[in-house]
Scaffold this active site. Sequence first.
Site, PDB file in Angstrom:
ATOM      1  N   VAL A  25     -77.380 -18.592   1.920  1.00  0.00           N
ATOM      2  CA  VAL A  25     -77.645 -19.547   2.989  1.00  0.00           C
ATOM      3  C   VAL A  25     -79.122 -19.493   3.312  1.00  0.00           C
ATOM      4  CG1 VAL A  25     -75.346 -19.469   3.981  1.00  0.00           C
ATOM      5  CG2 VAL A  25     -77.070 -17.869   4.777  1.00  0.00           C
ATOM      6  N   SER A  26     -79.635 -20.578   3.864  1.00  0.00           N
ATOM      7  CA  SER A  26     -81.072 -20.715   4.027  1.00  0.00           C
ATOM      8  C   SER A  26     -81.628 -20.044   5.262  1.00  0.00           C
ATOM      9  CB  SER A  26     -81.453 -22.200   4.057  1.00  0.00           C
ATOM     10  OG  SER A  26     -81.098 -22.815   2.845  1.00  0.00           O
TER      11      SER A  26
END
Length: 213
Positions: free
Chosen positions: A10-11
Site C-alpha cells: 500500500v502507498s
Amino acid sequence: MGELVGYVRVSKADGSQVLDLQKDALLSAGVQPSMIYEDFASGKQDDRPGLNSCVKALRPSDILVVWKLDRLGRDLRHLVNTVDDLSKRGVGLRVLAGQSPIDTSSAQGKLLFGIFASLAEYERELIRERTIAGLQSARSRGRVGGRKPRMTAAKVRLAQAAMGQPETVVADLCDELRVSRQTLYRHVSPDGELRPDGIKVLGHSGVYLPKSP
C-alpha cells in the site's frame, strides 16, 4: 511445481490504506498466509524490504502473485527489469486484477515475458549508446571519462605548504581541502613531500616543481 509467493503493497504507511483487499485476493488464488510479503511504502520509494525479501525467496518454478501490476514496480523501468529478472530465473508471474490479468503459465503470459525481456534489452542498449556518446563528446572537448579528481594542483600545493608545519592540524586541513585523510596522504607525506599521486596531479597541470631541500 513450485510454490505460490505473494507480494502486497500500500502507498501510505499511516494505515489509511489497508492490505486486506490485496491479501484476500492472494489467499483466494491459493497463496498461503506465510508466503505473503508486504510493504507500506510509496511505489517510487527505492527501499522496499518486503519486495527485496520476496524476490530473494523466489526459486525456479515458483510463481510470484500480485494483485495488480502497479504493486510490483517503482516505475516502468523498474517493472520491466523486475519481470525480465523473474523470467531469467525461471520464476512465473500471476497478476490477479487490472485491465489485463496475467498468468505466465498461459501462452499470453509467456508472450508478455518475451515483451518485457525485449523492453529490458532495449533499455540496456539505450543506456550503452548514451554512455558511448557521452564519452565521445567528452573526448572531443579534451576530457576523458571517469570521476573528477578530488585533489587539484592548487590543493596539492596548499597541502605541501601546510604539512610538516607544527601548527597544522591534519583533520582541519582535510576539512579545508574537502578530502579524506587517506586522499591527502596519497598525495603528500606528513613532512610535505610529494607522493606519486601528488606528482601525477602537478605533472598533469604542467606546474610540477620539486620541493626545495
